[in-house]
Scaffold this active site. Structure first.
Site, PDB file in Angstrom:
ATOM      1  N   LYS A  14      65.191  44.218  64.474  1.00 26.25           N
ATOM      2  CA  LYS A  14      66.334  43.652  63.892  1.00 26.25           C
ATOM      3  C   LYS A  14      66.569  44.687  62.804  1.00 26.25           C
ATOM      4  O   LYS A  14      67.628  45.548  62.736  1.00 26.25           O
ATOM      5  CB  LYS A  14      66.922  42.207  63.130  1.00 26.25           C
ATOM      6  CG  LYS A  14      67.312  40.709  64.197  1.00 26.25           C
ATOM      7  CD  LYS A  14      67.472  39.786  62.936  1.00 26.25           C
ATOM      8  CE  LYS A  14      66.739  39.359  62.228  1.00 26.25           C
ATOM      9  NZ  LYS A  14      65.177  39.029  62.532  1.00 26.25           N
ATOM     10  N   ARG A  89      71.519  31.499  59.320  1.00 26.43           N
ATOM     11  CA  ARG A  89      70.638  31.228  60.008  1.00 26.43           C
ATOM     12  C   ARG A  89      70.647  29.787  60.579  1.00 26.43           C
ATOM     13  O   ARG A  89      70.116  29.520  61.586  1.00 26.43           O
ATOM     14  CB  ARG A  89      69.537  31.542  59.749  1.00 26.43           C
ATOM     15  CG  ARG A  89      68.637  32.736  59.739  1.00 26.43           C
ATOM     16  CD  ARG A  89      67.463  33.189  59.466  1.00 26.43           C
ATOM     17  NE  ARG A  89      66.158  33.687  59.171  1.00 26.43           N
ATOM     18  CZ  ARG A  89      66.071  35.214  59.229  1.00 26.43           C
ATOM     19  NH1 ARG A  89      66.830  35.537  58.383  1.00 26.43           N
ATOM     20  NH2 ARG A  89      64.369  35.519  59.700  1.00 26.43           N
ATOM     21  N   ARG A 128      52.621  44.086  63.815  1.00 29.08           N
ATOM     22  CA  ARG A 128      52.967  44.587  62.208  1.00 29.08           C
ATOM     23  C   ARG A 128      52.311  44.088  61.466  1.00 29.08           C
ATOM     24  O   ARG A 128      52.385  44.154  60.501  1.00 29.08           O
ATOM     25  CB  ARG A 128      54.299  44.228  62.465  1.00 29.08           C
ATOM     26  CG  ARG A 128      54.841  44.110  61.473  1.00 29.08           C
ATOM     27  CD  ARG A 128      56.752  44.025  61.020  1.00 29.08           C
ATOM     28  NE  ARG A 128      57.038  42.283  60.642  1.00 29.08           N
ATOM     29  CZ  ARG A 128      58.420  41.662  60.705  1.00 29.08           C
ATOM     30  NH1 ARG A 128      59.065  42.353  61.803  1.00 29.08           N
ATOM     31  NH2 ARG A 128      58.269  40.791  60.387  1.00 29.08           N
ATOM     32  N   ARG A 134      51.941  41.409  55.739  1.00 26.59           N
ATOM     33  CA  ARG A 134      53.115  40.236  55.344  1.00 26.59           C
ATOM     34  C   ARG A 134      52.518  39.334  55.394  1.00 26.59           C
ATOM     35  O   ARG A 134      52.274  38.785  55.862  1.00 26.59           O
ATOM     36  CB  ARG A 134      54.239  41.319  56.719  1.00 26.59           C
ATOM     37  CG  ARG A 134      55.924  41.017  55.767  1.00 26.59           C
ATOM     38  CD  ARG A 134      56.773  41.190  57.078  1.00 26.59           C
ATOM     39  NE  ARG A 134      57.596  39.525  57.242  1.00 26.59           N
ATOM     40  CZ  ARG A 134      58.860  40.093  57.178  1.00 26.59           C
ATOM     41  NH1 ARG A 134      59.303  41.103  58.073  1.00 26.59           N
ATOM     42  NH2 ARG A 134      59.223  38.691  57.153  1.00 26.59           N
ATOM     43  N   ARG A 145      58.770  30.365  63.141  1.00 27.63           N
ATOM     44  CA  ARG A 145      59.242  31.110  62.732  1.00 27.63           C
ATOM     45  C   ARG A 145      59.890  31.095  63.720  1.00 27.63           C
ATOM     46  O   ARG A 145      61.707  30.929  64.007  1.00 27.63           O
ATOM     47  CB  ARG A 145      58.522  32.178  61.977  1.00 27.63           C
ATOM     48  CG  ARG A 145      58.609  32.280  60.360  1.00 27.63           C
ATOM     49  CD  ARG A 145      58.079  33.563  59.860  1.00 27.63           C
ATOM     50  NE  ARG A 145      58.951  34.636  59.894  1.00 27.63           N
ATOM     51  CZ  ARG A 145      58.165  36.129  60.101  1.00 27.63           C
ATOM     52  NH1 ARG A 145      57.076  36.062  60.222  1.00 27.63           N
ATOM     53  NH2 ARG A 145      59.513  37.110  60.199  1.00 27.63           N
TER      54      ARG A 145
HETATM   55  P1  AMP Z   1      63.598  38.602  57.927  1.00 20.70           P
HETATM   56  O1  AMP Z   1      62.844  39.289  57.059  1.00 20.70           O
HETATM   57  O2  AMP Z   1      64.652  38.178  57.966  1.00 20.70           O
HETATM   58  O3  AMP Z   1      62.491  37.732  58.389  1.00 20.70           O
HETATM   59  O4  AMP Z   1      63.390  36.559  56.716  1.00 20.70           O
HETATM   60  C1  AMP Z   1      61.818  36.787  55.938  1.00 20.70           C
HETATM   61  C2  AMP Z   1      62.267  35.493  55.375  1.00 20.70           C
HETATM   62  O5  AMP Z   1      63.213  35.005  54.131  1.00 20.70           O
HETATM   63  C3  AMP Z   1      62.033  34.433  56.501  1.00 20.70           C
HETATM   64  O6  AMP Z   1      61.570  33.844  56.865  1.00 20.70           O
HETATM   65  C4  AMP Z   1      62.807  32.663  55.407  1.00 20.70           C
HETATM   66  O7  AMP Z   1      62.349  32.328  54.900  1.00 20.70           O
HETATM   67  C5  AMP Z   1      63.610  33.763  54.076  1.00 20.70           C
HETATM   68  N1  AMP Z   1      65.902  34.629  54.334  1.00 20.70           N
HETATM   69  C6  AMP Z   1      65.742  35.274  54.783  1.00 20.70           C
HETATM   70  N2  AMP Z   1      67.002  35.367  55.741  1.00 20.70           N
HETATM   71  C7  AMP Z   1      67.434  33.473  55.366  1.00 20.70           C
HETATM   72  C8  AMP Z   1      68.214  33.001  55.957  1.00 20.70           C
HETATM   73  N3  AMP Z   1      69.813  33.061  56.245  1.00 20.70           N
HETATM   74  N4  AMP Z   1      68.087  31.215  55.591  1.00 20.70           N
HETATM   75  C9  AMP Z   1      67.111  31.009  55.320  1.00 20.70           C
HETATM   76  N5  AMP Z   1      66.097  31.446  54.988  1.00 20.70           N
HETATM   77  C10 AMP Z   1      65.680  32.806  54.861  1.00 20.70           C
END
Ligand code: AMP
Length: 197
Positions: A14, A89, A128, A134, A145
């Protein structure tokens, strides 16, 4: 200008595709994960709150996330269009975003979904983790996740599919090929006659 979303399970590419699409379409890419990570790094109150959830692979609560997105979308660079990456989400976040958009008399043009099979995602994310360190990229957190994606975010995808604005693209090809497919699918959806939203 267009208002659009990019969705997909963790590891589906993404973030990479969001940057490329944003360049091609000239709209700002806004990643909720990136905003949270920047706040964690900066030690802000929002970061301290978000971190409690992120490290375990849980969602940051809707109340916190929604407010952050509302603030970000009210900034000047998002006024004419945006590509949101990683939000909504949950179904409650869809409702909240609908409210923000309706208040500005706006609508989403396209929702892109990158698809991928779980085992491929797990191995990509483990790779990654080795490269970036990370903190939410270890195997049990990765699996959690992914499970959350299936349990909560697939319902979000289904909502947008019902509105006729979903464009699905296989996210497992090479980066260039995926971008080309995505751009083609965006055109298809934007040029299709609008179905009732
Ligand atoms: P990502 O980089 O999009 O995978 O997001 C990393 C982490 O940020 C996720 O595993 C959640 O803990 C938090 N996060 C990001 N976007 C959201 C969202 N829309 N709702 C809730 N938590 C989020």
């Amino acid at each position: 200008m267009t208002r659009m979303l990019i969705m997909g399970p963790p590891g589906s590419g993404k973030g990479t595709q969001a940057e490329r699409i944003s360049e091609r379409l000239g709209v700002v890419a806004i990643s909720t994960g990136d905003i949270f990570r920047a706040n964690v790094k900066g030690g802000t109150p929002l970061g301290l709150e978000a971190r409690k959830y992120m490290d375990n692979g849980d969602f940051v609560p809707d109340s916190v996330t929604n407010e952050m997105v509302r603030n970000r979308l009210s900034q000047d660079d998002a006024k004419e269009g945006f590509l949101l990456d990683g939000y909504p989400r949950t179904v409650a976040q869809v409702d909240y975003l609908d409210g923000i958009l309706a208040a500005g008399e706006h609508k989403l043009g396209v929702v892109l979904q990158l698809t991928a099979v779980d085992e491929e995602l797990v191995s990509r994310l483990l790779g990654r983790a080795r490269e970036t360190g990370r903190s939410d990229d270890n195997e049990s957190v990765i699996r959690h996740r992914l499970a959350l994606y299936h349990q909560q975010t697939e319902a979000v995808v289904a909502r947008y599919a019902g509105r006729g604005i979903l464009a699905e693209v296989d996210g497992m090809g090479g980066i260039e090929d995926v971008t080309d497919s995505v751009m083609g699918r965006i055109d298809d959806v934007l040029s299709a006659p609008a179905r009732g939203l």
